[in-house]
Write a protein that holds these residues in place. Structure first.
Motif, PDB file in Angstrom:
ATOM      1  N   SER A   1       3.446  17.484  19.563  1.00 41.82           N
ATOM      2  CA  SER A   1       2.725  16.078  18.635  1.00 41.82           C
ATOM      3  C   SER A   1       2.847  16.211  17.430  1.00 41.82           C
ATOM      4  N   GLY A   2       2.077  15.205  16.933  1.00 44.71           N
ATOM      5  CA  GLY A   2       3.052  14.620  15.556  1.00 44.71           C
ATOM      6  C   GLY A   2       2.024  13.229  15.114  1.00 44.71           C
ATOM      7  N   PHE A   3       1.905  13.494  14.347  1.00 43.79           N
ATOM      8  CA  PHE A   3       0.992  12.327  13.467  1.00 43.79           C
ATOM      9  C   PHE A   3       2.931  10.977  13.795  1.00 43.79           C
ATOM     10  N   LEU A   4       1.694   9.476  12.820  1.00 46.32           N
ATOM     11  CA  LEU A   4       2.610   8.931  12.945  1.00 46.32           C
ATOM     12  C   LEU A   4       2.007   8.004  11.906  1.00 46.32           C
ATOM     13  N   PHE A   5       2.512   7.105  10.797  1.00 42.97           N
ATOM     14  CA  PHE A   5       1.723   6.191  10.585  1.00 42.97           C
ATOM     15  C   PHE A   5       2.919   5.240  10.169  1.00 42.97           C
ATOM     16  N   ASN A   6       2.354   3.968   9.844  1.00 42.55           N
ATOM     17  CA  ASN A   6       2.979   2.923  10.272  1.00 42.55           C
ATOM     18  C   ASN A   6       2.349   1.745   9.588  1.00 42.55           C
ATOM     19  N   ILE A   7       3.533   0.388   9.918  1.00 39.88           N
ATOM     20  CA  ILE A   7       2.409  -0.328   9.650  1.00 39.88           C
ATOM     21  C   ILE A   7       2.517  -1.290  10.794  1.00 39.88           C
ATOM     22  N   ASN A   8       1.871  -2.541  11.512  1.00 37.22           N
ATOM     23  CA  ASN A   8       1.965  -3.430  12.078  1.00 37.22           C
ATOM     24  C   ASN A   8       1.898  -2.351  13.984  1.00 37.22           C
ATOM     25  N   GLU A   9       1.523  -2.820  14.913  1.00 38.50           N
ATOM     26  CA  GLU A   9       0.884  -2.403  15.593  1.00 38.50           C
ATOM     27  C   GLU A   9       2.395  -1.429  16.629  1.00 38.50           C
ATOM     28  N   ALA A  10       2.784  -0.736  17.445  1.00 40.52           N
ATOM     29  CA  ALA A  10       3.649   0.114  17.614  1.00 40.52           C
ATOM     30  C   ALA A  10       4.707  -1.135  18.839  1.00 40.52           C
ATOM     31  N   PHE A  11       3.581  -2.311  19.033  1.00 42.86           N
ATOM     32  CA  PHE A  11       5.029  -2.975  20.250  1.00 42.86           C
ATOM     33  C   PHE A  11       3.897  -4.361  20.304  1.00 42.86           C
TER      34      PHE A  11
ATOM     35  N   TYR B   1       9.312  -0.894   3.512  1.00 44.01           N
ATOM     36  CA  TYR B   1       8.834   0.975   4.392  1.00 44.01           C
ATOM     37  C   TYR B   1      10.089   1.753   3.001  1.00 44.01           C
ATOM     38  N   GLY B   2       9.003   2.568   2.531  1.00 40.25           N
ATOM     39  CA  GLY B   2       9.878   3.795   1.952  1.00 40.25           C
ATOM     40  C   GLY B   2       9.365   4.742   1.789  1.00 40.25           C
ATOM     41  N   ASP B   3      10.185   6.552   2.472  1.00 42.71           N
ATOM     42  CA  ASP B   3       9.569   7.793   1.875  1.00 42.71           C
ATOM     43  C   ASP B   3      10.028   8.367   1.508  1.00 42.71           C
ATOM     44  N   ALA B   4       9.728   9.578   1.171  1.00 44.10           N
ATOM     45  CA  ALA B   4      10.323  10.442   0.951  1.00 44.10           C
ATOM     46  C   ALA B   4       9.533  11.906   0.832  1.00 44.10           C
ATOM     47  N   THR B   5       9.066  12.791   1.682  1.00 48.53           N
ATOM     48  CA  THR B   5       8.851  14.337   1.536  1.00 48.53           C
ATOM     49  C   THR B   5       9.770  15.350   1.081  1.00 48.53           C
ATOM     50  N   THR B   6       9.007  16.299   0.927  1.00 47.67           N
ATOM     51  CA  THR B   6       9.236  17.283   0.596  1.00 47.67           C
ATOM     52  C   THR B   6      10.633  18.449   0.812  1.00 47.67           C
ATOM     53  N   THR B   7      11.145  17.963   2.618  1.00 51.24           N
ATOM     54  CA  THR B   7      11.951  18.054   3.332  1.00 51.24           C
ATOM     55  C   THR B   7      13.352  17.835   3.576  1.00 51.24           C
TER      56      THR B   7
ATOM     57  N   THR C   1       8.025  15.863   9.304  1.00 54.47           N
ATOM     58  CA  THR C   1       8.705  16.230   7.622  1.00 54.47           C
ATOM     59  C   THR C   1       7.777  16.285   6.327  1.00 54.47           C
ATOM     60  N   LYS C   2       6.198  17.426   6.725  1.00 49.56           N
ATOM     61  CA  LYS C   2       5.872  17.616   6.132  1.00 49.56           C
ATOM     62  C   LYS C   2       5.587  16.612   4.820  1.00 49.56           C
ATOM     63  N   LEU C   3       4.556  17.614   3.337  1.00 43.13           N
ATOM     64  CA  LEU C   3       4.317  16.558   2.584  1.00 43.13           C
ATOM     65  C   LEU C   3       5.086  15.545   2.173  1.00 43.13           C
ATOM     66  N   GLY C   4       4.353  14.190   1.883  1.00 40.23           N
ATOM     67  CA  GLY C   4       5.477  13.069   1.069  1.00 40.23           C
ATOM     68  C   GLY C   4       4.630  12.028   0.516  1.00 40.23           C
ATOM     69  N   LEU C   5       5.714  11.342  -0.306  1.00 37.77           N
ATOM     70  CA  LEU C   5       4.513  10.214  -0.446  1.00 37.77           C
ATOM     71  C   LEU C   5       5.428   9.256   0.341  1.00 37.77           C
ATOM     72  N   GLY C   6       4.813   7.841   0.886  1.00 38.56           N
ATOM     73  CA  GLY C   6       5.231   6.362   1.833  1.00 38.56           C
ATOM     74  C   GLY C   6       4.549   5.591   0.899  1.00 38.56           C
ATOM     75  N   ILE C   7       5.093   4.449   0.703  1.00 40.03           N
ATOM     76  CA  ILE C   7       5.035   3.173   0.132  1.00 40.03           C
ATOM     77  C   ILE C   7       5.491   2.071   1.588  1.00 40.03           C
ATOM     78  N   VAL C   8       4.828   0.865   1.916  1.00 37.26           N
ATOM     79  CA  VAL C   8       4.651   0.014   2.402  1.00 37.26           C
ATOM     80  C   VAL C   8       4.464  -0.910   2.790  1.00 37.26           C
ATOM     81  N   ALA C   9       4.614  -2.062   2.583  1.00 34.60           N
ATOM     82  CA  ALA C   9       4.316  -3.593   2.177  1.00 34.60           C
ATOM     83  C   ALA C   9       4.382  -4.702   3.729  1.00 34.60           C
TER      84      ALA C   9
ATOM     85  N   ILE D   1       0.729  -1.227   0.270  1.00 33.63           N
ATOM     86  CA  ILE D   1       0.074  -0.089   0.379  1.00 33.63           C
ATOM     87  C   ILE D   1       1.102   1.293   0.022  1.00 33.63           C
ATOM     88  N   GLY D   2       0.214   2.367  -0.569  1.00 38.48           N
ATOM     89  CA  GLY D   2       1.103   3.520  -0.693  1.00 38.48           C
ATOM     90  C   GLY D   2       0.209   4.206  -0.658  1.00 38.48           C
ATOM     91  N   GLY D   3       0.931   5.876  -1.037  1.00 36.68           N
ATOM     92  CA  GLY D   3       0.510   7.091  -0.651  1.00 36.68           C
ATOM     93  C   GLY D   3       0.953   7.998  -0.228  1.00 36.68           C
TER      94      GLY D   3
END
Length: 400
Positions: free
Chosen positions: A390-400, A116-122, A88-96, A79-81
């Motif tokens: 504060s901050g948003f976090l997006f990831n796959i699997n639970e944090a722990f 996983y991979g990620d790239a952002t405007t920063t 990290t501001k605006l970016g495009l990520g992909i997680v499998a 999945i990606g988007g």
């Protein structure tokens, strides 16, 4: 993990759509010859199966992605988007994510791998892979984590007081590679023991306040080996509903391995999972890291990130030692949707003799869960901390 991202594309659409193949009818005649003709005519008369466009194929894929596939040797999805994070501001990520068994039997725990991979405007760029490879009958296992990233980072210095001072905030460019592999053999039942190995290379540049480094080199290589002991009775590693996980590692960074900064590290993790009421899981996590010797600035225990003390900038608070804990409630809501809420606390300190309860940092937050694969969740968390962090976090699997 270093992902601070927000999932916004396609997932919710997959919840509302499904695609069904048209049902073909057959007409039977009394005689065998007529039956053949009637059957052939019936098939020819039926409309051809509907051809799905790209959007429908994507929706169908997500709609069916969490269905159990016991016959598949390797159940893999991607999945990606686009996303947005306050860091990290605006970016495009992909997680499998994928689950598999090296041998098809009911005794062997499911192995898992995430890429996983990620790239952002920063300028943040990241690629990584992590997982747990379980050998037949659970006799051996390899736990691994590898990632490479570059990121224009912030730096506050070393110690709680420096991290707590907003005026110390400075910037630098960071390029880093991290590898950790545990090679474990089952000692008895759910107890494993073995060797842990690690490699870390970091290069910092363009420090706006280089004095905060206290004269330390900006490029550091750290290589380690040591012993690991693991007790693991979790029912499913990526998303446990019950069981206990305990891991302790004693790692050594001697000069003979090429370390200019020799030191030792003791770290432990204790996790506990228990079902509560219907659809609810209570998860508890306790983590400690204690470094002794000449510890380089990048190898100090750092608070914050995508798994613990979520919402804190990772590395703002750093010192030789760290203790942190969290309690999380995970509640299934409807179909593939769920939520999570947590509270936690953490403390960084130079030594046990200088531990200060007043330096304990609070943490709390809320998250959304969407079942991407069977029992494998995508998570979108929003965490809060001290000093308005504060901050948003997006990831796959639970944090722990």
């Amino acid at each position: 993990m270093k992902l601070f991202v927000r999932y916004v594309l396609l997932a919710l659409g997959g919840l509302a759509w499904s695609c069904q193949s048209p049902i073909m009818a057959q007409n039977m005649a009394e005689s065998d010859s007529i039956a053949v003709i009637a059957s052939t005519d019936s098939l020819l008369a039926q409309p051809a199966p509907q051809k799905l466009n790209l959007f429908q194929k994507v929706l169908k894929y997500f709609n069916e992605s969490n269905e159990p596939r016991p016959d598949k040797k390797f159940d893999f999805g991607i999945i990606g988007g686009p996303h947005y994070s306050s860091t990290t501001k605006l970016g495009l990520g992909i997680v499998a994510s994928g689950t598999y068994r090296m041998r098809h039997d009911s005794l062997t725990q499911l192995s898992n791998v995430s890429i996983y991979g990620d790239a952002t405007t920063t300028g943040f760029l990241l690629i990584g892979v992590k997982g747990n490879n379980i050998f037949p009958e659970n006799k051996y296992r390899i736990d691994y984590d590898f990632y490479l990233y570059t990121f224009p980072s912030d730096f506050w210095g070393i110690g709680y007081d420096n991290g707590n001072n907003n005026d110390n905030k400075s910037s630098y460019n960071r390029l880093e590679t991290i590898v950790r592999i545990d090679w474990l053999a089952r000692l008895c039942n759910n107890l494993y023991g073995g060797i842990t190995t690690g490699f870390n290379w970091v290069k910092g540049s363009d420090f706006t306040k280089p004095a905060l480094l206290n004269g330390e080199p900006r490029e550091v290589i750290s290589t380690s080996a040591g012993l690991a002991l693991t007790y693991d009775s979790r029912d499913f590693i990526p998303n446990a509903a019950r069981g206990v996980y305990f891991n302790v590692r004693q790692r050594f960074f001697p000069r003979i391995f090429g370390n200019k900064h020799p030191f030792t590290r003791t770290a432990f993790i204790f996790d506990y999972y228990q079902r509560a009421w219907e659809g609810a899981i209570i998860a508890f996590d306790l983590h400690g890291e204690f470094n002794y010797g000449d510890v380089p600035w990048n190898m100090l225990a750092s608070l914050g990130g995508s798994t613990r003390m979520r919402g804190y900038y990772e590395g703002r608070y750093r010192d030789k030692c760290l203790i942190e804990t969290q309690l999380e409630l995970r509640q299934h809501i409807w179909h593939r949707n769920g939520i999570a809420v947590w509270v936690g606390a953490g403390n960084v300190f130079p030594s046990f003799s200088r531990f200060d309860w007043g330096h304990t940092l609070p943490n709390y937050g809320i998250g959304y869960r969407w079942e991407f694969k069977n029992r494998v969740n995508l998570r979108l968390d929003y965490g809060f901390g001290k000093k308005g962090q504060s901050g948003f976090l997006f990831n796959i699997n639970e944090a722990f």
